[in-house]
Design a protein around this motif. Structure first.
Motif, mmCIF file in Angstrom:
data_model
loop_
_atom_site.group_PDB
_atom_site.id
_atom_site.type_symbol
_atom_site.label_atom_id
_atom_site.label_comp_id
_atom_site.label_asym_id
_atom_site.label_seq_id
_atom_site.Cartn_x
_atom_site.Cartn_y
_atom_site.Cartn_z
ATOM 1 N N THR A 76 3.089 8.655 -4.496
ATOM 2 C CA THR A 76 3.654 8.905 -3.154
ATOM 3 C C THR A 76 2.569 9.357 -2.216
ATOM 4 O O THR A 76 2.488 8.893 -1.050
ATOM 5 C CB THR A 76 4.742 9.968 -3.263
ATOM 6 O OG1 THR A 76 5.757 9.534 -4.167
ATOM 7 C CG2 THR A 76 5.384 10.231 -1.906
ATOM 8 N N LYS A 77 1.690 10.242 -2.714
ATOM 9 C CA LYS A 77 0.589 10.697 -1.864
ATOM 10 C C LYS A 77 -0.350 9.547 -1.539
ATOM 11 O O LYS A 77 -0.870 9.444 -0.416
ATOM 12 C CB LYS A 77 -0.166 11.838 -2.561
ATOM 13 C CG LYS A 77 0.638 13.113 -2.654
ATOM 14 C CD LYS A 77 -0.179 14.205 -3.327
ATOM 15 C CE LYS A 77 0.599 15.491 -3.406
ATOM 16 N NZ LYS A 77 -0.179 16.569 -4.051
ATOM 17 N N ASP A 120 1.052 7.555 1.143
ATOM 18 C CA ASP A 120 0.847 8.244 2.418
ATOM 19 C C ASP A 120 -0.577 8.049 2.893
ATOM 20 O O ASP A 120 -0.827 7.787 4.095
ATOM 21 C CB ASP A 120 1.144 9.731 2.259
ATOM 22 C CG ASP A 120 2.632 9.983 1.982
ATOM 23 O OD1 ASP A 120 3.455 9.119 2.302
ATOM 24 O OD2 ASP A 120 2.947 11.087 1.390
#
Length: 541
Positions: A359-360, A363
């Protein structure tokens, strides 16, 4: 001889003190008699010395003085014509005359010679008057020579002869007195010797009588004590003894008699005790023999029991070892299951972290895409501004175009990364679900293994307790067997000791039989034994 109930006690010490006192008095009396003899002999000697001997000496001195007077007289007459010599001899004659008078004074103390002394003094005075008269005539030169003087002096010869006769008579008297001195001294010495010898003989006789009496008084009880001791050493007890007197020796004989009676009682009691001890030793010996037999049977039974328990112990220990091995295997499985569960939990945790990281990353990729978009817009604006600049902004336009191209490549790469990360996240989500299912399965397996492990632990513990209990039983049986063996040995020793005690008792009985006891009463029982007459041996004469 004093009776035993004498109210007055003459102790041996008092007797010895009296004996020594009497001997001391006798010694002092003998010494006094000897001293009296010596003093008497000394008195006689001194009396003789101051009497007869002195008288003889004074007479001899008087004779010598008279001879000196006559010699100085002749010398005076011979030296007529020499006034100095005449005066010298006259002076010497005067000294001899004074000496003669002194001797006469000394002889006057003797009463027996007072008459002779008075006559001698009278004639001496006549002689002195004649000599002085003649001397005056000589000094007046009346005489030419000694012959005329002698002729004149003849008228005074009568006093001179009287003086010679008196000196001879006094000398004879002194010789007579001197001759009686030795017999008188000898008689005095003999008398002293006889008296001293009689005193010494009397003291010796009295001392011998005292010594005989004291020795007899001491030896009689000592002889009785010796006879009693010999009788006791010969095994004869309860002897008859007549004690006479009331002194330390009598007390000693009373004590020996009490000891004899007490020994008789003790020997009688020991004899009865030996009889009882012999009977008790026989009973104990029989009982210990029976106890030894039963102990041996019990030891055999315990040995068989110990063998059976040994076999049971081996079987139980084998079961316990199997249970211990199963327990170890189950513990290993439980350990591996726990490790798998832990690994599954760690894998799930890692999947969750990967998903969070994905997820990071998405991002970050969005951020990179936005940066690429902005860079593209900036590059486009830079190209536009470079075209407006003309020839001077051509280089800057080239750089802006290159930057735009890199921005487009970054956007394309970020899109591909987003796609890959999205695929990875989906796969991580699927793997996480599988890991969670695996963890749940491993947890169930671990729970089952734990239940099995608990059961195996209980079986192993029960087996261990059973093995420990059987070991304790074995130890107890072994201890009982050891104690039984020790008891058997002790019983055997007790049996041997009882037999030894019986033998010693019989030996003691034989030794006690050495003593022969007259009829005496014991606190234990009344005994009548062989009576033995010792009165003749022990009664003092």
């Amino acid at each position: 001889m004093l009776a035993s109930n004498s109210p007055r006690r003459f102790s041996v010490r008092l007797r010895l003190q009296l004996a020594f006192g009497v001997l001391t008095l006798l010694s002092m009396a003998t010494a006094a008699v000897g001293a009296w003899g010596i003093v008497g002999l000394q008195s006689t000697t001194l009396e003789t010395l101051h009497g007869d001997v002195r008288f003889a000496a004074d007479v001899r001195q008087l004779q010598a003085g008279l001879l000196e007077l006559r010699r100085f007289e002749k010398d005076t007459f011979i030296n007529i014509g020499d006034a100095a010599q005449v005066a010298s001899y006259h002076s010497k004659w005067g000294g001899a005359h004074a000496k003669a008078l002194h001797e006469l004074d000394a002889l006057e103390v003797f009463p027996t010679a007072s008459g002779e002394v008075s006559t001698f003094r009278h004639n001496l005075a006549l002689y002195a008057d004649g000599y002085e008269t003649t001397f005056q005539l000589i000094t007046a030169n009346t005489f030419k020579d000694a012959h005329e003087a002698n002729l004149h002096f003849v008228q005074y010869k009568e006093p001179i002869r009287a003086l010679d006769d008196l000196t001879l008579a006094m000398a004879a008297e002194s010789d007579k007195r001197a001759a009686g001195v030795e017999p008188r001294l000898d008689a005095r010495a003999k008398a002293t010797l006889v008296v001293t010898a009689m005193a010494a003989m009397s003291a010796l006789l009295i001392a011998m009588a005292l010594a005989w009496s004291t020795t007899r008084r001491i030896m009689r009880p000592l002889t009785s004590a010796q006879q009693l001791a010999q009788a006791i050493s010969g095994g004869r007890l309860s002897n008859a003894l007549v004690v006479d007197g009331n002194d330390e020796f009598s007390d000693t004989l009373h004590a020996l008699q009490s000891m004899d009676r007490r020994l008789a009682e003790i020997v009688g009691q020991v004899h009865e005790t030996c009889e009882q001890l012999a009977a008790t030793s026989r009973d104990i010996s029989q009982g210990t023999d029976e106890l030894s037999r039963r102990t041996q049977e019990q030891a055999s039974a315990l040995e068989e029991t110990a063998a059976s328990m040994g076999e049971m112990t081996a079987a139980v220990k084998q079961n316990a070892e199997g249970a211990n091995e199963s327990r170890d295997v189950v513990r290993g499985v439980r350990t591996h299951a726990g490790e798998g569960t832990a690994l599954a939990q760690e894998a799930a945790s890692a999947m969750s972290e990967i998903r969070a990281a994905s997820t990071k990353i998405v991002d970050f990729v969005g951020l990179i895409d936005e940066i690429a978009f902005q860079t593209n817009l900036l590059a486009l604006n830079a190209a536009i501004e470079a075209s407006h600049a003309g020839e001077g902004g051509r280089g800057f336009a080239v750089v802006a175009g290159e930057v735009r191209r890199l921005a487009q490549q970054s956007k394309s790469a970020a899109h591909e990364i987003r796609q890959l990360v999205s695929d990875s996240r989906d796969k991580v989500t699927q793997g996480n679900a599988l890991v969670e299912r695996t963890g749940h399965a491993l947890i169930q397996i671990q729970s089952g293994v734990q239940q099995i492990s608990g059961l195996v632990e209980e079986i192993a513990a029960a087996s261990q307790e059973q093995a420990g209990g059987i070991d304790q039983v074995n130890d107890a049986v072994a201890s009982i067997d050891t104690v039984t063996q020790q008891n058997a040995a002790m019983v055997e020793e007790a049996s041997s000791a009882s037999r030894t005690a019986l033998e010693l008792t019989q030996s003691l009985r034989r030794q006690i039989a050495f003593f022969q006891i007259a009829a005496v009463s014991s606190p234990v029982s009344e005994r009548r034994t062989h009576a033995m007459a010792v009165h003749t041996d022990l009664v003092p004469a």
